[in-house]
Design an enzyme around this catalytic site. Structure first.
Site, PDB file in Angstrom:
ATOM      1  N   HIS A 521      68.517  79.398  74.430  1.00 33.73           N
ATOM      2  CA  HIS A 521      69.786  80.138  74.556  1.00 33.73           C
ATOM      3  C   HIS A 521      69.839  80.950  75.854  1.00 33.73           C
ATOM      4  O   HIS A 521      70.413  82.031  75.886  1.00 33.73           O
ATOM      5  CB  HIS A 521      69.974  81.077  73.362  1.00 33.73           C
ATOM      6  CG  HIS A 521      70.263  80.383  72.072  1.00 33.73           C
ATOM      7  ND1 HIS A 521      71.488  79.837  71.780  1.00 33.73           N
ATOM      8  CD2 HIS A 521      69.471  80.133  70.994  1.00 33.73           C
ATOM      9  CE1 HIS A 521      71.446  79.284  70.571  1.00 33.73           C
ATOM     10  NE2 HIS A 521      70.239  79.441  70.092  1.00 33.73           N
ATOM     11  N   ASP A 599      65.134  81.929  68.833  1.00 35.64           N
ATOM     12  CA  ASP A 599      65.596  80.912  67.880  1.00 35.64           C
ATOM     13  C   ASP A 599      66.016  79.626  68.578  1.00 35.64           C
ATOM     14  O   ASP A 599      66.340  79.612  69.759  1.00 35.64           O
ATOM     15  CB  ASP A 599      66.774  81.448  67.064  1.00 35.64           C
ATOM     16  CG  ASP A 599      67.966  81.813  67.939  1.00 35.64           C
ATOM     17  OD1 ASP A 599      67.747  82.431  68.990  1.00 35.64           O
ATOM     18  OD2 ASP A 599      69.107  81.487  67.565  1.00 35.64           O
ATOM     19  N   GLU A 600      66.025  78.567  67.819  1.00 37.44           N
ATOM     20  CA  GLU A 600      66.634  77.281  68.180  1.00 37.44           C
ATOM     21  C   GLU A 600      66.206  76.760  69.550  1.00 37.44           C
ATOM     22  O   GLU A 600      67.020  76.290  70.331  1.00 37.44           O
ATOM     23  CB  GLU A 600      68.162  77.389  68.130  1.00 37.44           C
ATOM     24  CG  GLU A 600      68.704  77.617  66.737  1.00 37.44           C
ATOM     25  CD  GLU A 600      70.214  77.596  66.679  1.00 37.44           C
ATOM     26  OE1 GLU A 600      70.767  77.127  65.675  1.00 37.44           O
ATOM     27  OE2 GLU A 600      70.863  78.065  67.648  1.00 37.44           O
ATOM     28  N   VAL A 601      64.912  76.827  69.839  1.00 29.27           N
ATOM     29  CA  VAL A 601      64.417  76.193  71.054  1.00 29.27           C
ATOM     30  C   VAL A 601      64.383  74.687  70.800  1.00 29.27           C
ATOM     31  O   VAL A 601      63.772  74.225  69.842  1.00 29.27           O
ATOM     32  CB  VAL A 601      63.024  76.708  71.431  1.00 29.27           C
ATOM     33  CG1 VAL A 601      62.550  76.048  72.723  1.00 29.27           C
ATOM     34  CG2 VAL A 601      63.040  78.221  71.577  1.00 29.27           C
ATOM     35  N   ASP A 651      62.836  81.716  62.861  1.00 25.40           N
ATOM     36  CA  ASP A 651      62.257  80.419  63.224  1.00 25.40           C
ATOM     37  C   ASP A 651      61.363  80.507  64.456  1.00 25.40           C
ATOM     38  O   ASP A 651      60.637  79.553  64.760  1.00 25.40           O
ATOM     39  CB  ASP A 651      63.355  79.374  63.434  1.00 25.40           C
ATOM     40  CG  ASP A 651      64.455  79.826  64.375  1.00 25.40           C
ATOM     41  OD1 ASP A 651      64.834  81.002  64.317  1.00 25.40           O
ATOM     42  OD2 ASP A 651      64.962  79.004  65.152  1.00 25.40           O
TER      43      ASP A 651
END
Length: 924
Positions: A521, A599-601, A651
């Protein structure tokens, strides 16, 4: 030269050539090279695109014969406008092209969509290389991604290109028709990953441009009404999948749901939200506080006393025996309850006989929350004289403290910028309802929003979104922000703005927690630092490995948004950011808590980075999970030197089996994780307990209960994302039970009944470290939110239900019998709904909050029209003539209608200025 010599030389040349050609290997190599050149030329041509990229769609037309392509090319060579006229045609297209967007169907995680382009003007548009830009948060053509040469549509005369994130462009090939004649319609059909079941899953401000042209927004797509988006009326449009059990509520469905709350005419006695721990009072006895003869004595808590005095227009005075509101620091008599966060506790005693109101608190925050309770209890009234105006307070004694230390609101200001005025208003409302943590999501792929004096590129460039192919002025348009700098994609807080927000929050006992999201992000920061490197040639603060050839795609469609954890520049950059944040906070609200994100790598990030290959070998790291762990450990060591606590999205600390990484002893008590992903079917429902048991401090932010970017109802007219749950209303938020995670069964994502097998698919471990559950948080992501009105709509009134659960633990939360627990829950909800409808919505209006007006429920019973609302007390109107005129509905008066056919109903704000979505009920 003699003839004999020439003949001899030619003969020698032929012999040499013959010998050379006899070498087969050389001959084969030459042929291969020639073939490669021809194939490469062919693959670069549009003909190859036509043959190779087949996009199977219903009703696709057949290809045109080669003669058409040939004569079309001849025609285009004579009809393409000269460069000086290109802008004229771009302007014409923006003004006269009418877009109609429709979802054809949703099936098996795929949505098939169509938009048409109609030339409504009086001119023909000649062929030129225009680009029409549109947005889609699904992955367009995901089975073919990436498609650098374009994704053909139908007969391949048009290509779709992925520009960045959710921005796509439609472009003509050389085989495109010579003219778009007046009255012509182009049809573009494509598919995306993920369902599209809402009007507001689409985005405004499509635009058109060409090389060397100024872009122009398509007039028909301007504005938040999204009139160019078609209706959702068919089953295949409304359902996310074939097994989706959710459907839009009818007026009758809504009436049945609302009927669980009795439609009383006033709120319960002494109503306060959030509900105090203990409250005793008598309605018939009260204290009348008049500005002319009452004072506030606050020697211990001067700021909190001054706040109350200013609100009630009282003066500050010395100690006196009566007609005084006194503040005193002291012990509060709580019942034995180890779960209470007593440092924010308070006690209020209102005694009409003595003519006193006494506040006792342990800390200033407790005194502040006592003030909020008093402001909620008070009623503005006239005294004995009509000219005398004051405030009455009921006789009562309150003992109160929150269940959790952390009661938070996260606002994402990156996806779409939220102005300072709106942020300050949110802080006011947070204070009203005793919410004490403001999680400020200041950076993401779509924008950097905080001025950092050391890195002016972050705001001069990365706070802007516009159409700039060079990416030297701004980031690309996204989420409906358009091609210019004047819409929701652009904006930032100056250092002065940020300090003002800090001061405002501090005075309301709200801690500001800044977040700079890394390593994923982070596209805005990466592009800004690359621009800095391009200008300075100094690689010290570069965030990417220039030799990295990794290919990945983030959840939001970005292929270049992960900072490199193997690069020293990444850590140098973050140290400068942290130092700037320290300086901004130090004289106002010292920075003790910093949110890292994490998050969300995207999987695949850093795989082909030479720097990371070397680092892996050096430190025996094997996967990208190992790299993430290395990254955060190194960052934490830097921050730990300053005595900081820090936060991570849940996460960020999970391994590939969804188990928490072991927490080093030195970091226990300093690492907060925000547990957000709680989908039972994804084996994630128990993550909050797993993280707490592993030693992490946990803030529970479950998407299916507290992600307020999701719709209130399963209706195509409701704004919001729906990846976690199809809808999330106030009752859902109110019903959350943080102490008993597995009692929050809910339904399956498709609306089906939850089973024990699914519930515990990721394990159902008991909570062995309850002290590590530190609180709750609402998250407001802004992908579909572009205006202050939309911020209010998505947050309120369900934010009040969250505040209730974050502060107050209801008795029913501990009842083991599910039937009895649900019955008590419903009774408690009824009281809460009465408070909101009869009182709190008016208070929100006074604060300028444009809360969502829930559409009413309605039905006919023996020709009698009955209307109800989720919050009793909200005004309602009905129309018998399709909205030409409206009548006020009075539930105390029987409304018997001889009218046959449809009746429109809507709710209104108390000031009558705003209306809900209109719904229809039929009288057959």
């Amino acid at each position: 030269m003699p003839a004999t010599q020439a003949s001899s030389k030619m003969r020698l040349t032929r012999i040499t050539l013959m010998r050379w050609l006899r070498h087969r290997k050389i001959t084969v190599c030459i042929c291969a090279v020639l073939a490669f050149v021809l194939i490469h030329w062919y693959m670069q041509s549009d003909s190859y695109l036509i043959e190779e990229f087949t996009f199977p769609l219903p009703g696709a037309t057949t290809k045109k014969p080669w003669s058409d392509f040939f004569f079309g090319w001849i025609s285009k060579s004579t009809t393409s406008p000269p460069d000086k006229q290109l802008q004229k045609y771009v302007n014409y297209m923006a003004e006269k092209i009418i877009v109609n967007f429709t979802v054809i169907r949703n099936i098996d995680s795929i949505s098939v969509k169509k938009f048409t382009l109609y030339n409504s003007g009086n001119e023909d548009i000649p062929f030129f290389k225009w680009k029409l830009y549109f947005y889609d948060v699904g992955f367009v053509g995901f089975n073919s991604f990436p498609y650098p040469r374009g994704l053909p549509v139908d007969n391949s005369e048009l290509l779709i290109f992925h520009e960045a994130g959710n921005l796509y462009s439609l472009q003509p090939t050389d085989q495109f028709v010579p003219f778009i004649h007046r009255g012509d319609t182009l049809e573009v059909v494509y598919d995306t990953y993920g369902p599209h079941v809402s009007k507001y899953y689409s985005f405004p401000n499509w635009f058109v441009s060409c090389e060397g042209c100024v872009p122009r927004v398509l007039k028909c797509t301007v504005g938040e009404g999204l009139e160019f988006v078609g209706n959702f009326s068919k089953r295949e449009q409304l359902k996310r999948s074939q097994d989706d059990l959710m459907k839009p509520f009818t007026a009758q469905d809504r009436f049945k749901r609302n009927s669980a709350v009795r439609n009383t005419r006033k709120a319960p006695i002494h109503s306060v939200i959030p509900t105090p721990l203990k409250m005793d009072g008598w309605e018939e006895d009260s204290v009348f506080v008049s500005p002319s003869d009452w004072v506030v004595n606050a020697q211990n808590f001067k700021q909190e006393g001054k706040l109350l005095a200013e609100t009630l227009q009282l003066s500050m005075g010395n100690s006196r025996k009566n007609n005084v509101i006194s503040f005193r620091q002291g012990h509060v008599n709580f019942t034995k309850n180890s779960n209470l966060h007593t440092q924010e506790g308070y006690e209020i005693s209102i005694d009409p006989k003595a003519g006193t109101i006494e506040v006792i608190a342990i800390k200033p925050a407790g005194a502040f929350y006592a003030v909020q309770t008093l402001l909620s209890l008070m009623k503005k009234e006239h005294g004995k004289s009509r000219n005398s105006v004051g405030y009455s307070f009921p006789k009562t004694k309150i003992v109160d403290a929150p269940r959790f230390e952390y009661r938070g609101l996260m606002v994402d200001v990156s996806r779409n910028f939220v102005d300072k005025k709106t942020i300050l208003k949110l802080l006011d409302v947070m204070a009203m309802y005793k919410v004490n943590k403001f999680h400020f999501h200041l950076s993401d792929d779509d924008g950097w929003r905080l001025e950092i004096l050391d890195f002016p590129e972050l705001t001069q460039f990365a706070s802007n979104r516009c159409l700039d192919p060079t990416e030297e002025v701004c980031l690309p348009p996204s989420l409906g922000s358009g091609p210019f700098l004047n819409l929701s994609g652009t904006g930032f807080y100056t250092a002065t703005d940020y300090k003002e927000i800090l001061s405002y929050a501090k005075s309301r006992h709200i801690q500001v927690i800044p977040e700079i999201d890394v390593p994923g992000h982070a596209r805005s920061a990466i592009k800004a630092m690359e621009l800095r490197y391009k200008r300075t040639k100094n690689p010290k603060y570069r965030l990417i490995d220039p030799d990295d050839r990794s290919q990945y795609k983030s959840a939001q469609g970005h292929t270049d948004n992960a900072v490199n954890p193997c690069l020293d520049g990444t850590y140098e950059f973050l140290k400068v950011i942290l130092r700037n944040l320290y300086d901004l906070h130090k004289d106002i609200q010292p920075l003790t808590f910093y949110m890292l994100g994490g998050d969300e790598v995207a999987g695949g990030a850093w795989e082909k980075s030479p720097l990371c290959m070397n680092l892996k070998q050096k430190h025996s790291l094997h996967t990208y999970h190992d790299l993430k762990r290395y990254f955060f450990r190194r960052l934490v060591h830097e921050m730990e030197k300053e005595g900081m606590s820090f936060g991570l999205w849940g996460d960020a600390v999970l391994d590939k089996e969804l188990n928490p990484n072991p927490l080093e002893e030195e970091f226990k008590g300093k690492v907060y994780t925000y547990s957000w992903s709680n989908i039972w079917e994804w084996r994630r429902g128990s993550l909050a307990f797993k993280l707490a048991n592993a030693g992490y401090k946990v803030v529970m932010s479950p998407a299916t209960y507290f992600y307020f970017d999701h719709p209130y109802e399963p209706d195509p007219q409701e704004r919001g994302l729906y990846w976690a749950t199809r809808y999330l209303d106030s009752h859902t938020a109110f019903s959350y039970q943080p102490d008993h995670l597995y009692w929050n069964r809910g339904t399956l994502v498709n609306g089906g009944e939850m089973t024990d097998t699914v519930l515990c698919s990721g394990g159902c471990p008991p909570l062995t470290e309850p002290q590590n559950i530190r609180g709750l948080q609402v998250d407001l992501w802004t992908e579909t939110i572009r205006t202050p009105e939309q911020v209010d709509y998505m947050l309120f009134p369900r934010f009040l239900a969250f505040a209730e659960r974050a502060w107050h633990k209801a008795p029913w939360e501990s009842m083991k019998d599910a039937v009895k627990r649900n019955k008590k829950l419903q009774t408690d909800w009824e009281k809460f709904a009465q408070k909101v409808g009869h009182k709190e919505l008016r208070r929100l209006e006074e604060k300028g909050v444009m809360y969502r007006l829930d559409p009413p429920g309605a039905r006919f019973s023996a020709s009698i029209l009955e209307i109800n609302t989720i919050f009793p007390g909200l005004p309602v109107e009905y129309s018998l003539n399709n909205g030409a005129s409206w009548e006020k509905y009075n539930p105390e008066i029987t409304t018997k209608l001889s009218h046959k056919g449809s009746v429109w109903v809507r709710s209104t704000s108390f000031d009558g200025q705003r209306k809900s979505r209109v719904v229809c009920v039929e009288e057959s």
